[in-house]
Design an enzyme around this catalytic site. Sequence first.
Site, PDB file in Angstrom:
ATOM      1  N   GLN A  16      16.230  23.589   9.564  1.00  0.00           N
ATOM      2  CA  GLN A  16      16.192  22.791  10.797  1.00  0.00           C
ATOM      3  C   GLN A  16      17.327  21.885  10.516  1.00  0.00           C
ATOM      4  O   GLN A  16      18.114  22.065   9.533  1.00  0.00           O
ATOM      5  CB  GLN A  16      14.736  22.198  10.775  1.00  0.00           C
ATOM      6  CG  GLN A  16      14.552  21.382   9.529  1.00  0.00           C
ATOM      7  CD  GLN A  16      13.370  20.443   9.707  1.00  0.00           C
ATOM      8  OE1 GLN A  16      12.433  20.918  10.304  1.00  0.00           O
ATOM      9  NE2 GLN A  16      13.164  19.257   8.834  1.00  0.00           N
ATOM     10  N   ILE A  18      20.422  19.445  10.275  1.00  0.00           N
ATOM     11  CA  ILE A  18      22.024  19.821  10.171  1.00  0.00           C
ATOM     12  C   ILE A  18      22.282  21.152   9.503  1.00  0.00           C
ATOM     13  O   ILE A  18      23.066  21.780   9.893  1.00  0.00           O
ATOM     14  CB  ILE A  18      22.467  18.814   9.255  1.00  0.00           C
ATOM     15  CG1 ILE A  18      22.786  17.153   9.891  1.00  0.00           C
ATOM     16  CG2 ILE A  18      23.944  19.282   8.641  1.00  0.00           C
ATOM     17  CD1 ILE A  18      23.032  16.226   8.984  1.00  0.00           C
ATOM     18  N   TYR A 159      17.213   7.756  -2.649  1.00  0.00           N
ATOM     19  CA  TYR A 159      18.131   8.536  -1.612  1.00  0.00           C
ATOM     20  C   TYR A 159      19.683   8.117  -2.011  1.00  0.00           C
ATOM     21  O   TYR A 159      20.442   9.091  -1.919  1.00  0.00           O
ATOM     22  CB  TYR A 159      17.562   8.259  -0.327  1.00  0.00           C
ATOM     23  CG  TYR A 159      18.310   9.304   0.515  1.00  0.00           C
ATOM     24  CD1 TYR A 159      18.203  10.607   0.446  1.00  0.00           C
ATOM     25  CD2 TYR A 159      19.447   8.812   1.421  1.00  0.00           C
ATOM     26  CE1 TYR A 159      18.628  11.443   1.497  1.00  0.00           C
ATOM     27  CE2 TYR A 159      20.020   9.426   2.279  1.00  0.00           C
ATOM     28  CZ  TYR A 159      19.772  10.844   2.486  1.00  0.00           C
ATOM     29  OH  TYR A 159      20.346  11.868   3.321  1.00  0.00           O
ATOM     30  N   LYS A 163      22.750  10.485  -3.580  1.00  0.00           N
ATOM     31  CA  LYS A 163      23.754  11.026  -2.687  1.00  0.00           C
ATOM     32  C   LYS A 163      25.136  10.608  -3.272  1.00  0.00           C
ATOM     33  O   LYS A 163      26.063  11.149  -3.211  1.00  0.00           O
ATOM     34  CB  LYS A 163      23.501  10.512  -1.143  1.00  0.00           C
ATOM     35  CG  LYS A 163      22.625  11.169  -0.287  1.00  0.00           C
ATOM     36  CD  LYS A 163      22.922  12.685  -0.256  1.00  0.00           C
ATOM     37  CE  LYS A 163      21.711  13.366   0.433  1.00  0.00           C
ATOM     38  NZ  LYS A 163      21.863  15.019   0.622  1.00  0.00           N
ATOM     39  N   PRO A 189      27.373  12.621   6.513  1.00  0.00           N
ATOM     40  CA  PRO A 189      26.936  12.300   7.885  1.00  0.00           C
ATOM     41  C   PRO A 189      26.301  10.825   7.788  1.00  0.00           C
ATOM     42  O   PRO A 189      25.880  10.301   6.715  1.00  0.00           O
ATOM     43  CB  PRO A 189      25.824  13.396   8.178  1.00  0.00           C
ATOM     44  CG  PRO A 189      25.871  14.472   7.069  1.00  0.00           C
ATOM     45  CD  PRO A 189      26.473  13.610   5.918  1.00  0.00           C
TER      46      PRO A 189
END
Length: 264
Positions: A16, A18, A159, A163, A189
């Site tokens: 699903q 990206i 998170y 990243k 993104p």
Amino acid sequence: MGRVSGRVCLVTGAAQGIGRAIGEALVAEGASVCFADLNAEKAAAVAEANRSRAVNGGGVMSAGVDVRERNEVRAMIEAVVERFGRLDVAFNNAGVNKPMNLLDVTEDNWRFIMDVNGLGVLIGMQEAARQMIAQGTGGKIINTASIASRQGFGNVAPYCASKWAVVSLTQSGARDLAKHDITVTGFAPGVVATEMWEAVDRDLMEIGAAERPGQAMEEFSADILRGRVATPGDITGTTTFLASSDSDYMTGQIVMIDGGMALV
């Protein structure tokens, strides 16, 4: 058409959002693509939906994989090589988020997010690189970072940390794998209208960080210079470029695709 014709590409987190868009764009440009995801059934359905779209001799397959488990990642790559003969491009895209207020972040929350977003990328890089080195033909490894890799945000500290780890892994991998003619790049993104954002929106409401549906996305996207949130299709021009020969002189870089939300 055909920017990645003949290339064999693997995309994780491709059931699903990206990941699916990345895989579909690669299929449209002539690549053979493995759509891989923890949800094997959903990944298989996506692959089946794209089978008739394959062009220029490309093919489509799917795989179920938990990116935290090395044996599963290795088996997935072996299946790709058995089907298509080699692996040219590996997208480490699978990722998770589970917002919590900073003072409420638990060890379980931290480990869950870091294991998928950090360890999963490391394992994916290692196993893809081993296959590419064995082939002796070089290759491309492409990691999904985030605007959260450039700036910390409230309620999503693990998170953000995960990243930032992706950026460091990309740079370290680029330095270590250059001698094997393997490039390692990534993209970051910003706010993208996907199922993950819908889940984040619900989670933020549950922890009291938002009062109504859609509020979080509105607030996060208020400073986007392009004036709107992204769609997955806004991301794939860059991802296909990174998978193509057009980016052969790039390595160790993270490309921001955030509509001008963070200027770094």
